[in-house]
Design a protein around this motif. Structure first.
Motif, PDB file in Angstrom:
ATOM      1  N   GLU A  41      -9.021  -4.030  -6.451  1.00 21.04           N
ATOM      2  CA  GLU A  41      -9.366  -3.720  -5.064  1.00 21.04           C
ATOM      3  C   GLU A  41      -8.328  -2.805  -4.420  1.00 21.04           C
ATOM      4  O   GLU A  41      -8.674  -1.870  -3.692  1.00 21.04           O
ATOM      5  CB  GLU A  41      -9.516  -5.010  -4.248  1.00 21.04           C
ATOM      6  N   ARG A  45      -8.757   1.258  -3.090  1.00 17.97           N
ATOM      7  CA  ARG A  45      -8.390   1.704  -1.738  1.00 17.97           C
ATOM      8  C   ARG A  45      -7.343   2.819  -1.740  1.00 17.97           C
ATOM      9  O   ARG A  45      -6.899   3.257  -0.679  1.00 17.97           O
ATOM     10  CB  ARG A  45      -7.816   0.527  -0.939  1.00 17.97           C
ATOM     11  N   GLN A  48      -7.807   5.904   0.650  1.00 25.53           N
ATOM     12  CA  GLN A  48      -7.655   5.512   2.048  1.00 25.53           C
ATOM     13  C   GLN A  48      -6.191   5.263   2.373  1.00 25.53           C
ATOM     14  O   GLN A  48      -5.695   5.678   3.417  1.00 25.53           O
ATOM     15  CB  GLN A  48      -8.487   4.264   2.334  1.00 25.53           C
ATOM     16  N   LYS A  49      -5.494   4.580   1.473  1.00 26.26           N
ATOM     17  CA  LYS A  49      -4.077   4.287   1.688  1.00 26.26           C
ATOM     18  C   LYS A  49      -3.259   5.585   1.765  1.00 26.26           C
ATOM     19  O   LYS A  49      -2.371   5.717   2.606  1.00 26.26           O
ATOM     20  CB  LYS A  49      -3.559   3.398   0.551  1.00 26.26           C
TER      21      LYS A  49
END
Length: 71
Positions: A41, A45, A48-49
């Motif tokens: 997970e 991400r 986005q991070k």
């Protein structure tokens, strides 16, 4: 546990910036790998991070530049 070929953690997750896929262990060339991450997970991400961190750095830089203009 490490990958014998790369010496990198084999039990961690990576995001492939070229394919947009999450990989378990370092499968792709390092130029396309973002990570390592502890979970699938977290790796998913990664884009986005990166955007969040880039914005935070840009905001910090803007604050620093504005501070110098006030002197």
């Amino acid at each position: 546990m490490t990958n014998e070929e790369t010496g990198l953690p084999a039990d961690q997750w990576w995001f492939n910036s070229r394919t947009g896929e999450v990989e378990h262990g370092p499968e792709s060339p390092s130029i396309h790998r973002i990570g390592p991450f502890d979970t699938q997970e977290e790796a998913a991400r990664a884009p986005q991070k990166l955007q969040e961190r880039a914005k935070a750095w840009a905001d910090d830089e803007a604050r620093e530049n504005n501070w110098g203009e006030r002197s």
